[in-house]
Enzyme design. Structure first.
Site, PDB file in Angstrom:
ATOM      1  N   SER A 540       0.844  -1.190   0.000  1.00 37.59           N
ATOM      2  CA  SER A 540       0.000   0.000   0.000  1.00 37.59           C
ATOM      3  C   SER A 540       0.885   1.248   0.000  1.00 37.59           C
ATOM      4  O   SER A 540       1.645   1.468  -0.948  1.00 37.59           O
ATOM      5  CB  SER A 540      -0.960  -0.045   1.189  1.00 37.59           C
ATOM      6  OG  SER A 540      -1.995   0.900   1.053  1.00 37.59           O
ATOM      7  N   ASP A 623      -9.218  -4.773  -5.911  1.00 29.84           N
ATOM      8  CA  ASP A 623      -8.740  -3.796  -4.929  1.00 29.84           C
ATOM      9  C   ASP A 623      -9.403  -2.452  -5.212  1.00 29.84           C
ATOM     10  O   ASP A 623      -9.067  -1.779  -6.181  1.00 29.84           O
ATOM     11  CB  ASP A 623      -7.214  -3.669  -5.014  1.00 29.84           C
ATOM     12  CG  ASP A 623      -6.637  -2.834  -3.877  1.00 29.84           C
ATOM     13  OD1 ASP A 623      -7.418  -2.152  -3.179  1.00 29.84           O
ATOM     14  OD2 ASP A 623      -5.411  -2.866  -3.685  1.00 29.84           O
TER      15      ASP A 623
END
Length: 693
Positions: A540, A623
């Protein structure tokens, strides 16, 4: 070694001018939703086949898959939640794709299965997300996550019968769930997105609703909204006595909140202001009658505990526990005492104080690790907490709040000895002299030998999030095989409070990269790793970190694995939750921020002609936190650039999201691919005939 011939990626001539600078974006077409765009779906299929063939041929992959599976094959428990006389908790028997939810009638009652998410989807990719029992334990409120998406569907279960109620709530995201007695609950949701936009469009206009059991969602009451500020987000939490609903509002990811309270004994449920202005962090601890307790960093960068007395004149603030050198992470009221959870140099310790802040006792922890939990209720005689470290899976303990005596509730049975490993904490200087901590995890015999070994360096450095010691089967497998695993606690994180976070965000973001680069140099200088033996990894915001430092210092690393990373820093705010991240990154449409972002954006700064490490980019097709277009564009740009002959690949998981809810079998396969890739390029091999072969 010869240059790989990668699948073809079409390059367009998209060029935009920002504040006088021309910026090319040849792979913008890869931002389209893979579920909606046939050309992107074809690109994904070709890249996946290419990468899969490479990874499956790696010589260490089978060992990492087998050992990773074995290390996960033990009974694991979550923290119990007490409601009435019932105890609720999750349990995974070992290799189940999703943990199951159980209930006991009394602490030592026979476990009864309430929810088994493994029956929800044939591929195991539908997960039980959050769950909250009603105050007396009559009902269970829970949310369902499908395919790793951030969207949740909320449902209700009758605990005695095990049967679901008809109540169903849709389009819930980034929401707390909080009961009001046994009759209804509060939740937050966004408007239903347009057709085909659920996984791409930005999220605005979140509202807090109250749902009464037995009614339709369309009848739910809006209890808090800010239509004049659709960028605000809101969550609600009800105190255990049912007196107050505390509404916490935010603008972005930064811990700067406004707080309102609704007196639930009133007829109109009119919100009353407690904190306005979005200046500081405020985290509700609990409420008893007219008193509310909060942990805040107002005038206290490492946080303090205050009580707010609600009366007709407004809110009166009293400091209960002042700021200390350690960071106050959280607090809870259990019985008639407060349990305070502190962090010292990224490791946990806890203590108990009276409601007026006087010290009662410390809670002893067994070594360097992470303690979590300590939840409870006013009047309760007990609390539960978990303790884990790199070499210790989470053990669950029950503590008698009056005596301080802890006893095991659930301890894992493992096929390795934690004492065979050592966890060290070290400190190293960054480029500007800042003292930065790191954890070094190795086998004892490897550490004693003092020879450099293949090493993984992991980092995050953002969003006020602290990296603390925790168990991972794949990381333990790497260390078992003779490698070292290192976590650097970079600026931008939450290890030392507000100042540490501020030191690594927006215009200070380069400090994060400097801290990570300094960690790599320290590991080599100290002989922990060697030239050609260091791999870096992060997910991330940590994926952004890995992409940025790979561009800045490709010579330092043998392999790099950025996972679900934010790679296009000029367009991150245009998708789903990306608009929240301007608190940490800045605004791409403001020139000063644009200059900083362009300077380190991984997608825009690939260094043509430099010799890059081996790179494995990972993402997932569902995602909707960091949309996969970030990784698609970055991987295509890597493969096009002349940056050496080492492989630059992308692994794309299907029916998975940003990480949460991923089924166990997919997690094992992904970890085996990543570890084998890093082993291949750092020279890690499992000794012939070693214990676990």
């Amino acid at each position: 070694m010869t240059q790989m011939t990668y699948p073809e990626s079409r390059r367009d001539t998209v060029v935009e001018t920002h504040f006088g600078s021309e910026v090319a974006d040849p792979y913008r077409w890869l931002e389209a939703d893979v579920r909606e765009d046939a050309e992107v779906a074809d690109w994904v299929a070709r890249e996946s086949a290419f990468t899969d063939a490479y990874l499956k041929a790696l010589p260490q992959r089978a060992w990492f898959a087998r050992r990773g599976q074995a290390l996960l094959d033990f009974e694991r428990f979550g923290l119990p939640e007490k409601a009435g006389k019932r105890y609720f908790y999750i349990r995974n028997s070992g290799l189940q794709n999703q943990a199951q939810l159980f209930v006991r009638e009394g602490l030592h009652g026979e476990p009864r299965l309430l929810i088994d998410p493994n029956a929800w989807a044939s591929d195991g990719a539908t997960a039980l997300a959050s769950w909250v029992p009603s105050h007396k334990g009559k009902y269970l409120l829970y949310s369902v996550q499908d395919g790793g998406s951030d969207w949740r569907t909320v449902r209700v279960l009758d605990v005695k019968s095990g049967e679901p109620l008809a109540d169903t709530i849709h389009w819930v995201k980034f929401s707390g769930l909080s009961w009001l007695g046994e009759k209804g609950f509060f939740y937050s949701r966004f408007p239903e997105p347009d057709e085909g936009e659920a996984f791409q469009s930005r999220n605005f206009d979140q509202k807090v609703y109250y749902h009464a059991l037995g009614t339709e969602q369309s009848e739910d009451r809006v209890v808090y909204a800010t239509p004049e500020h659709p960028e605000y987000g809101h969550s609600a939490e009800v105190t255990q006595d049912g007196r107050w609903a505390v509404i916490t509002s935010h603008i972005g990811t930064d811990a700067r909140y406004e707080v309102h309270a609704i007196d639930l004994s009133s007829r109109d449920w009119a919100p009353r202001s407690i904190v306005t202005g979005f200046h500081d962090a405020w985290s509700l601890v609990e409420g008893v009658g007219d008193a509310l307790w909060f942990v805040t960093n107002q005038d206290a960068p490492r946080k303090r505990l205050v009580r707010v007395d609600m009366d007709r004149q407004g809110a009166r603030f009293t400091q209960i526990v002042p700021e200390r050198e350690e960071l106050l992470e959280r607090a809870g009221i259990v019985g008639n005492q407060l349990v305070l959870n502190y962090m010292r140099d990224a490791a946990s310790h806890a203590e108990i104080v009276s409601l007026d802040g006087k010290r009662v006792r410390d809670v002893t922890m067994s070594g360097i690790g992470t303690a979590s939990g300590f939840r409870g209720k006013p009047g309760d005689p007990e609390t539960f907490y978990a303790f884990s470290s790199f070499n210790r899976p989470a053990s669950i303990f029950r503590m008698d709040i009056d005596t301080g005596v802890s006893e095991p509730f659930a301890e894992p049975k493992m096929d390795f000895d934690p004492e065979d490993f050592v966890v060290e904490q070290r400190f190293y200087p960054s480029k500007d002299g800042t003292r930065v901590p790191m954890f070094v995890f190795r086998r004892k015999d490897v550490a004693a030998a003092g020879k450099p070994v293949p090493t993984i360096l992991y980092g995050y450095g953002g969003f006020d999030i602290a990296l603390t010691p925790g168990f991972s089967a794949s990381r333990l497998a790497w260390v078992e095989a003779g490698g070292a695993y290192v976590v650097a606690n970079l600026r931008g994180g939450g290890e030392y409070g507000r100042e540490w976070h501020d030191g690594g965000r927006r215009a200070n973001k380069q400090n994060v990269f400097d801290d990570f680069i300094a960690a790599a140099e320290y590991l080599k200088a100290q002989g922990i790793t060697r030239e050609g033996g260091l791999a870096i990894n992060g997910g991330s915001n940590g994926g952004l970190l890995v992409g940025a430092v790979t561009n800045q210092r490709p010579d330092l690393f043998a392999a790099a694995v950025p996972q679900v990373g934010v790679m296009d820093m000029l367009r991150f705010d245009r998708f789903t939750a990306g608009r929240y991240w301007v608190d940490d990154y800045g605004h791409p449409d403001r020139e000063a921020d644009f200059r900083v972002l362009l300077d380190y954006s991984p997608y825009h700064n690939i260094r043509e002609g430099a010799a890059y490490p081996a790179v494995l980019v990972t993402t997932a097709d569902t995602d909707d936190r960091v949309v996969p277009g970030h990784s698609f564009k970055y991987a295509a740009a890597l493969q096009h650039a002349r940056i050496g002959v080492k492989p630059h690949l992308i692994r794309i998981e299907t029916r998975a999201g940003h990480g949460s809810g991923k089924p166990t079998d997919k997690a094992i396969e992904e970890a085996a691919d990543i570890m084998a890739f890093m082993a291949q390029w750092t020279g890690l091999s499992v000794p012939e005939g070693w214990l676990f072969m």
